[in-house]
Scaffold this motif. Structure first.
Motif, PDB file in Angstrom:
ATOM      1  N   ALA A  46       0.845  -1.207   0.000  1.00 45.79           N
ATOM      2  CA  ALA A  46       0.000   0.000   0.000  1.00 45.79           C
ATOM      3  C   ALA A  46       0.877   1.253   0.000  1.00 45.79           C
TER       4      ALA A  46
ATOM      5  N   CYS B 228      -4.089   0.934  -2.232  1.00 46.84           N
ATOM      6  CA  CYS B 228      -3.657  -0.449  -2.037  1.00 46.84           C
ATOM      7  C   CYS B 228      -3.483  -1.169  -3.363  1.00 46.84           C
TER       8      CYS B 228
ATOM      9  N   CYS C 180      -7.837  -1.982   0.894  1.00 49.17           N
ATOM     10  CA  CYS C 180      -7.597  -1.017   1.968  1.00 49.17           C
ATOM     11  C   CYS C 180      -8.621  -1.188   3.082  1.00 49.17           C
TER      12      CYS C 180
END
Length: 260
Positions: free
Chosen positions: A102, A115, A122
């Motif tokens: 990420a 992400c 995420c």
């Protein structure tokens, strides 16, 4: 042979060898091997075979992963969780860091996360981070994470219940966070009914979830050497290609080999 007989023989051997008590040893000879503290004080520890060995430190494994990464899920579900179930808790200490590849950005003074597998990941990362934060105890939250990761897809489970986007819903990336997380609630009901799903939802929707993801970003960025892929596994604080390969091939064997 009875322990008392073993201790007596050890003392006789010491006396026969002409070894006297060390300076500062105020214990009679027949007590020299009665405990580790006494043996250390009398400097005869190596000659007392009946003394129990001190407990070994647990093998420390840290898993840096992403909630929707197929290889991460495979390792967690098929290797890490079964190994944890098989071993006594004093042998293996596990740290889970959901973040992986990420990226953290500061947008108009607020942290935002992008992400590898999109906004859904995420949200999954933050859900699991909040679960760990609220449940506290590893043996409580790890089965729940196993439940989430072993399903067909955390994304699909969420998609089936996600309400239409509304401005009133907080966002993780571009994804509106539902006011409850049914897939997580089901896993909680099975594995950790004592954990309040409402507190997890509040964490995901509030500043706490963002702070937890920021912390995971810092942990991931501090890796030395820097991570190059996920899952990224460290053993006792170290990462090598050999350790990674051994952990993925036979984690149980690796832990048993290292635990001394």
């Amino acid at each position: 042979m009875a322990p008392t007989v073993t201790v007596a023989l050890a003392v006789l051997a010491l006396v026969a060898a002409g070894l006297g008590a060390a300076p500062g040893c105020d214990h009679p000879a027949h007590r020299w091997c009665s405990s580790r503290d006494t043996a250390v004080a009398c400097q005869v520890e190596s000659r007392c075979p009946s003394l129990p060995r001190p407990a070994a430190a647990p093998v420390e494994l840290s898993l840096y992963y992403e909630s929707l990464c197929p290889a991460c899920r495979e390792f967690l579900v098929l290797k890490l969780f079964p190994t944890w179930l098989l071993l006594p808790e004093e042998m293996l200490s596990i740290t889970l860091v959901p973040y992986g590849n990420a990226q953290e950005r500061n947008v108009s003074g607020k942290l935002d996360f992008q992400c590898q597998h999109g906004p859904e990941e995420c949200l999954g990362n933050m859900m699991e981070a909040c679960l760990m934060h609220e449940a506290k105890n590893f043996s409580t939250y790890f089965p729940v994470i196993f439940c989430l990761e072993s399903g067909s897809s955390v994304t699909e489970n969420l998609e089936a219940v996600r309400p239409p986007p509304r401005r009133s819903l907080p966002l993780v990336g571009d994804v509106p966070v539902p006011l409850s997380v049914p897939c997580a609630r089901q896993c909680l009901q099975i594995y950790a009914p004592e954990v309040d799903s409402g507190r997890i939802s509040a964490c995901v929707q509030g500043d706490t979830g963002v702070a937890l993801m920021h912390h995971n970003a810092q942990l991931t960025e501090a890796l030395d050497p820097p991570h190059q892929y996920v899952p990224w596994i460290t053993i006792n604080g170290k990462h090598t290609d050999e350790l990674q390969a051994q952990a993925e091939a036979s984690l149980l064997g690796l832990v048993c080999q290292l635990y001394q």
